[in-house]
Design an enzyme around this catalytic site. Sequence first.
Site, short mmCIF file in Angstrom:
data_model
loop_
_atom_site.label_atom_id
_atom_site.label_comp_id
_atom_site.label_asym_id
_atom_site.label_seq_id
_atom_site.Cartn_x
_atom_site.Cartn_y
_atom_site.Cartn_z
N ARG A 177 1.26 -0.71 0.11
CA ARG A 177 -0.06 -0.03 0.24
C ARG A 177 0.85 1.07 0.02
O ARG A 177 2.05 1.30 0.49
CB ARG A 177 -1.02 0.14 1.71
CG ARG A 177 -1.97 -0.65 0.95
CD ARG A 177 -2.70 -1.16 2.16
NE ARG A 177 -3.16 0.46 3.00
CZ ARG A 177 -3.21 1.32 3.26
NH1 ARG A 177 -2.35 0.85 5.09
NH2 ARG A 177 -4.45 2.66 4.14
N ARG A 181 -3.26 10.64 1.67
CA ARG A 181 -3.80 11.02 2.10
C ARG A 181 -4.34 12.66 1.72
O ARG A 181 -3.91 13.55 0.98
CB ARG A 181 -3.38 11.86 3.74
CG ARG A 181 -2.72 10.49 4.24
CD ARG A 181 -2.76 11.31 5.31
NE ARG A 181 -1.68 10.68 6.86
CZ ARG A 181 -1.09 10.36 7.77
NH1 ARG A 181 -1.15 11.61 8.18
NH2 ARG A 181 -1.02 9.37 8.36
N ARG A 258 18.44 -6.22 7.31
CA ARG A 258 19.13 -5.05 6.91
C ARG A 258 19.83 -4.78 7.73
O ARG A 258 19.26 -5.07 9.41
CB ARG A 258 18.22 -4.75 5.86
CG ARG A 258 19.11 -3.26 5.74
CD ARG A 258 19.42 -3.48 4.10
NE ARG A 258 20.25 -2.24 3.35
CZ ARG A 258 21.29 -2.18 2.46
NH1 ARG A 258 22.05 -3.00 2.90
NH2 ARG A 258 21.44 -1.04 2.40
N ARG A 289 18.33 9.68 7.30
CA ARG A 289 17.76 10.32 7.60
C ARG A 289 18.38 10.93 8.99
O ARG A 289 19.79 10.16 8.97
CB ARG A 289 16.89 9.24 8.60
CG ARG A 289 15.78 8.53 7.66
CD ARG A 289 14.81 8.09 9.10
NE ARG A 289 15.24 6.52 9.82
CZ ARG A 289 13.95 6.11 10.29
NH1 ARG A 289 13.15 6.94 10.78
NH2 ARG A 289 14.04 4.88 11.00
N GLU A 314 21.46 8.61 9.98
CA GLU A 314 21.54 6.46 9.96
C GLU A 314 21.50 6.56 9.08
O GLU A 314 21.73 6.89 7.50
CB GLU A 314 19.96 6.98 9.83
CG GLU A 314 19.52 5.37 10.12
CD GLU A 314 18.17 5.18 9.77
OE1 GLU A 314 17.34 5.66 11.16
OE2 GLU A 314 17.58 4.02 9.69
N TYR A 362 9.51 -8.04 11.48
CA TYR A 362 9.17 -6.41 11.81
C TYR A 362 7.96 -6.19 12.86
O TYR A 362 6.42 -5.80 12.39
CB TYR A 362 9.28 -5.39 10.43
CG TYR A 362 9.32 -3.55 11.65
CD1 TYR A 362 10.18 -3.14 11.46
CD2 TYR A 362 8.19 -3.11 10.92
CE1 TYR A 362 10.06 -1.78 12.65
CE2 TYR A 362 7.59 -2.03 12.25
CZ TYR A 362 9.32 -1.21 12.27
OH TYR A 362 9.05 -0.05 13.80
N ASP A 364 5.66 -2.94 14.94
CA ASP A 364 6.76 -1.77 16.39
C ASP A 364 5.87 -2.04 17.75
O ASP A 364 4.96 -3.77 17.80
CB ASP A 364 4.68 -0.89 15.49
CG ASP A 364 5.29 -0.02 14.72
OD1 ASP A 364 6.81 0.79 14.81
OD2 ASP A 364 4.62 -0.22 14.37
C1 LIG Z 1 15.68 1.65 13.13
C2 LIG Z 1 13.96 1.05 13.94
C3 LIG Z 1 13.42 2.01 14.61
C4 LIG Z 1 12.02 1.58 14.87
N1 LIG Z 1 11.31 2.66 15.03
C5 LIG Z 1 9.71 2.29 15.66
C6 LIG Z 1 9.21 3.32 16.41
O1 LIG Z 1 9.05 3.92 16.31
N2 LIG Z 1 8.15 3.16 17.48
C7 LIG Z 1 7.75 1.76 17.35
O2 LIG Z 1 6.36 1.64 18.14
N3 LIG Z 1 8.61 0.48 17.11
C8 LIG Z 1 9.45 0.77 16.20
N4 LIG Z 1 10.10 -0.10 16.03
C9 LIG Z 1 10.29 -1.71 16.38
C10 LIG Z 1 10.91 -1.75 17.72
O3 LIG Z 1 11.78 -1.84 18.19
C11 LIG Z 1 10.48 -2.89 18.08
O4 LIG Z 1 9.26 -3.20 18.47
C12 LIG Z 1 11.07 -3.32 19.23
O5 LIG Z 1 12.29 -3.46 19.34
C13 LIG Z 1 11.00 -5.06 19.24
O6 LIG Z 1 11.49 -5.51 20.59
P1 LIG Z 1 11.46 -7.10 21.02
O7 LIG Z 1 11.81 -7.64 22.82
O8 LIG Z 1 10.96 -7.87 20.65
O9 LIG Z 1 12.84 -7.53 20.59
P2 LIG Z 1 14.53 -6.35 20.88
O10 LIG Z 1 13.84 -4.93 21.25
O11 LIG Z 1 15.33 -7.48 20.05
O12 LIG Z 1 14.71 -7.47 22.55
C14 LIG Z 1 15.49 -8.30 22.25
C15 LIG Z 1 16.47 -8.65 23.41
O13 LIG Z 1 17.15 -10.13 23.05
C16 LIG Z 1 18.10 -9.99 23.88
N5 LIG Z 1 18.85 -11.39 23.55
C17 LIG Z 1 18.75 -11.53 22.15
N6 LIG Z 1 19.38 -13.01 21.83
C18 LIG Z 1 19.62 -13.49 23.78
C19 LIG Z 1 20.44 -14.42 24.00
N7 LIG Z 1 20.76 -15.62 23.29
N8 LIG Z 1 20.15 -14.40 25.35
C20 LIG Z 1 19.93 -13.35 25.65
N9 LIG Z 1 19.10 -12.03 25.81
C21 LIG Z 1 19.19 -12.59 24.85
C22 LIG Z 1 18.58 -9.08 22.84
O14 LIG Z 1 20.02 -8.76 23.54
C23 LIG Z 1 17.28 -8.02 23.43
O15 LIG Z 1 17.74 -7.70 24.52
C24 LIG Z 1 12.30 0.33 15.18
C25 LIG Z 1 12.60 -0.94 14.67
C26 LIG Z 1 13.92 -0.65 14.04
C27 LIG Z 1 14.81 -1.92 13.33
#
Ligand SMILES: Cc1cc2nc3c(=O)[nH]c(=O)nc-3n(C[C@H](O)[C@H](O)[C@H](O)COP(=O)(O)OP(=O)(O)OC[C@H]3O[C@@H](n4cnc5c(N)ncnc54)[C@H](O)[C@@H]3O)c2cc1C
Length: 381
Positions: A177, A181, A258, A289, A314, A362, A364
């Site tokens: 999509r 707007r 990536r 950015r 970035e 991915y 949020d």
């Molecule tokens: C560039 C970017 C910008 C973003 N901007 C936004 C935004 O503006 N708004 C939004 O809502 N979302 C945003 N997001 C998405 C957001 O980052 C994710 O939703 C969020 O980080 C997901 O959380 P998570 O716990 O799944 O993963 P993570 O935050 O990656 O946490 C996983 C954790 O597990 C740990 N881990 C991994 N393997 C092991 C292991 N073997 N033993 C112990 N610990 C381990 C890691 O160290 C990490 O701390 C963005 C993502 C990116 C890539």
Amino acid sequence: MQQVDAIVAGAGIWGCVVARVLAEKGRKVLVLEKRPHVGGNVRCETDPETGIEIHVYGSHIFHTHIDRVWDFVRRFVEFNGYQHKVLARHAGKTYFLPLGLTLVNQFYGLDLTPAELPAFVAAESAKGFAGGRAPANFEEQAIAFIGKPLYDAFIREYTRKQWGTDPRNLGADVIRRLPVRASYDVNYFPDYRQGIPLTGYNSLFDRLLDHPNIMLECNVDWLAWRNKSLIASRQPLTFYSGPIDALFGYKFGPLPWRSLRFEQERVPTVDFQGTSVVNYTDADVAFTRIHEFKHYHPEDAAAMSAPSTIICREYPQAWKPGDEPYYPVDTPESRERLALYQAETAKMPNLVVGGRLGEYKYYDIDRSIDRALEVASNEVL
Ligand SMILES: Cc1cc2nc3c(=O)[nH]c(=O)nc-3n(C[C@H](O)[C@H](O)[C@H](O)COP(=O)(O)OP(=O)(O)OC[C@H]3O[C@@H](n4cnc5c(N)ncnc54)[C@H](O)[C@@H]3O)c2cc1C
């Protein structure tokens, strides 16, 4: 080791929410985090000179339309009401994203009304992509949605930088999509519930884990820990949010990602760019950015008026094992590989794999919380 009912491996938002829900149900939970800190990629640091909250892994703006997520998260933090707007630099001018009346009128030098916009965009699209067949790649799909001039100005080079390849090499389904707007609304996210925690993102994680049933150990890689754990013979139910391919020693090969490189700079000026994020959509600028973090806290008068500001450029880059994974690369090959790992996971009854790394998706922050609430509420111990 003290007896625990569940282990949570990874203290990102997914792991911290899972841990909190289990703890509130009376379970004793051990959270193991590989990094020296909790918060995963939402982690922030405070600049000691100005008090500016720096988003270490890229800008994170909380936004949601999911009621239960909004209700849950506000038990722990209050939000400052920040509304995200993104600007774009193209050919020496600054435009308001997303695609809408503001951008189209400014770009084409027109004064279209909301009623006139759809027909105008449809005519531009028809000029750029004749139709009669399905778009064959990302570029054709994007032109079919918005026409060639807007695509060339705001999408083509940005996408090339973001994915490191010509958009014609990307599948048409990458871009499902591209809404335009028919209004002057320049709020980047359609969710009216959005903002940044008033007390900072780190406080959200600290408060989620602040429960008598939760024990936290940082600097512990669960993958290494589980092998030498004294309770290896009877591992408690484990919620793992690390990479799914790492879980199986990459035996089907690594899943492609990536990556990004962030270049931070302190600039001796009160306000560098007048807003939090500006996209650079032209080929002659290598980064995609610039983030300027003080704008995420307009309520923080001291940081806003500090004589210096922290910005961050970035740069997307190729990923290799060992680099920080940011965006999963969705191709037929990666989907196939993921399915192999998922089939292995299904054979492990005491293990729940989730989060962005575990699901190779991915999400949020709000979707990550929603998924965690679902998983932790359904679990049977
Ligand atoms: C560039 C970017 C910008 C973003 N901007 C936004 C935004 O503006 N708004 C939004 O809502 N979302 C945003 N997001 C998405 C957001 O980052 C994710 O939703 C969020 O980080 C997901 O959380 P998570 O716990 O799944 O993963 P993570 O935050 O990656 O946490 C996983 C954790 O597990 C740990 N881990 C991994 N393997 C092991 C292991 N073997 N033993 C112990 N610990 C381990 C890691 O160290 C990490 O701390 C963005 C993502 C990116 C890539």
